[in-house]
Design a protein around this motif. Structure first.
Motif, short mmCIF file in Angstrom:
data_model
loop_
_atom_site.label_atom_id
_atom_site.label_comp_id
_atom_site.label_asym_id
_atom_site.label_seq_id
_atom_site.Cartn_x
_atom_site.Cartn_y
_atom_site.Cartn_z
N LEU A 1 0.85 -1.18 0.00
CA LEU A 1 0.00 0.00 0.00
C LEU A 1 0.89 1.24 0.00
O LEU A 1 1.59 1.50 0.97
CB LEU A 1 -0.93 -0.02 1.21
CG LEU A 1 -1.91 -1.19 1.25
CD1 LEU A 1 -2.67 -1.20 2.58
CD2 LEU A 1 -2.87 -1.12 0.08
N ASP A 2 0.86 1.97 -1.12
CA ASP A 2 1.66 3.19 -1.25
C ASP A 2 0.88 4.37 -0.67
O ASP A 2 -0.25 4.63 -1.10
CB ASP A 2 1.96 3.48 -2.72
CG ASP A 2 2.98 2.53 -3.32
OD1 ASP A 2 3.88 2.08 -2.58
OD2 ASP A 2 2.89 2.25 -4.53
N PRO A 3 1.48 5.09 0.28
CA PRO A 3 0.79 6.28 0.80
C PRO A 3 0.80 7.40 -0.23
O PRO A 3 1.74 7.52 -1.02
CB PRO A 3 1.61 6.65 2.05
CG PRO A 3 2.94 6.01 1.84
CD PRO A 3 2.75 4.84 0.94
N TRP A 4 -0.23 8.23 -0.23
CA TRP A 4 -0.29 9.38 -1.11
C TRP A 4 -0.87 10.58 -0.36
O TRP A 4 -1.56 10.43 0.64
CB TRP A 4 -1.10 9.10 -2.38
CG TRP A 4 -2.49 8.60 -2.13
CD1 TRP A 4 -2.89 7.30 -2.08
CD2 TRP A 4 -3.67 9.38 -1.89
NE1 TRP A 4 -4.23 7.22 -1.82
CE2 TRP A 4 -4.74 8.48 -1.71
CE3 TRP A 4 -3.92 10.74 -1.80
CZ2 TRP A 4 -6.03 8.92 -1.46
CZ3 TRP A 4 -5.21 11.18 -1.54
CH2 TRP A 4 -6.26 10.27 -1.38
N VAL A 5 -0.55 11.77 -0.86
CA VAL A 5 -1.05 13.02 -0.30
C VAL A 5 -1.50 13.90 -1.45
O VAL A 5 -0.76 14.10 -2.42
CB VAL A 5 0.04 13.76 0.51
CG1 VAL A 5 -0.48 15.09 1.03
CG2 VAL A 5 0.57 12.90 1.64
N THR B 1 -5.49 19.53 -1.34
CA THR B 1 -6.43 19.42 -0.22
C THR B 1 -5.78 18.91 1.06
O THR B 1 -6.35 19.04 2.13
CB THR B 1 -7.58 18.46 -0.57
OG1 THR B 1 -7.05 17.13 -0.73
CG2 THR B 1 -8.30 18.89 -1.84
N GLY B 2 -4.60 18.29 0.94
CA GLY B 2 -3.96 17.70 2.11
C GLY B 2 -4.51 16.32 2.46
O GLY B 2 -4.06 15.69 3.41
N GLU B 3 -5.51 15.86 1.70
CA GLU B 3 -6.09 14.53 1.94
C GLU B 3 -5.02 13.47 1.73
O GLU B 3 -4.17 13.58 0.84
CB GLU B 3 -7.25 14.30 0.97
CG GLU B 3 -7.93 12.97 1.15
CD GLU B 3 -9.02 12.73 0.11
OE1 GLU B 3 -9.72 11.72 0.25
OE2 GLU B 3 -9.15 13.53 -0.83
N THR B 4 -5.05 12.44 2.57
CA THR B 4 -4.08 11.35 2.46
C THR B 4 -4.81 10.02 2.29
O THR B 4 -6.01 9.90 2.58
CB THR B 4 -3.19 11.26 3.71
OG1 THR B 4 -4.01 10.97 4.84
CG2 THR B 4 -2.40 12.53 3.93
N GLY B 5 -4.08 9.02 1.83
CA GLY B 5 -4.65 7.69 1.66
C GLY B 5 -3.58 6.71 1.25
O GLY B 5 -2.39 7.03 1.25
#
Length: 123
Positions: free
Chosen positions: A67-71, A75-79
């Motif tokens: 699972l690669d984190p992203w930003v 918006t600053g939203e992460t996932g």
């Protein structure tokens, strides 16, 4: 297309008792051993193993991923997004992986196939 069966399990690599988990999920014991021997822990951290019927063939899929984190810079939203590969194999009625075969249709035409296919996804 109607599927008579479909089951899958997911987890993290290495799974302490993947064979036991696969057996509890309904996988054939010999196939569970083969799957356990086929999964390699690196560089991926997660897996999903599924078995489903597609027409007259039983298809085993082994998806290994991380699972690669992203930003989102606006918006600053992460996932997290999956990045990995999925291999598919044909399984015979005895629960063994089949490398190749052929299908004869109602007109008598023969189509040859190979069992293993692989696809990569993510960035």
């Amino acid at each position: 297309m109607m599927m008579s069966f479909q089951f899958a399990i997911s987890g993290r690599l290495p799974e302490p008792s993947l064979v036991a988990v696969l057996n509890l999920a309904g996988f054939d014991p010999g196939l569970a051993l083969w799957i356990d021997a086929s999964l390699e822990p690196g560089p991926y951290t997660h897996y999903t193993v599924g078995l489903q019927q597609r027409g007259s063939r039983n298809v085993l899929s082994i998806d290994t991923f991380l699972l690669d984190p992203w930003v989102n810079s606006k918006t600053g939203e992460t996932g997290e997004s999956p990045h990995g590969s999925c291999k598919e194999f044909t399984v015979d009625v005895s629960g063994n992986v089949v490398n190749h075969g052929e299908v004869v249709d109602v007109d008598g035409d023969v189509t040859e196939w190979t069992s293993s296919s692989i696809s990569f996804y993510g960035g």
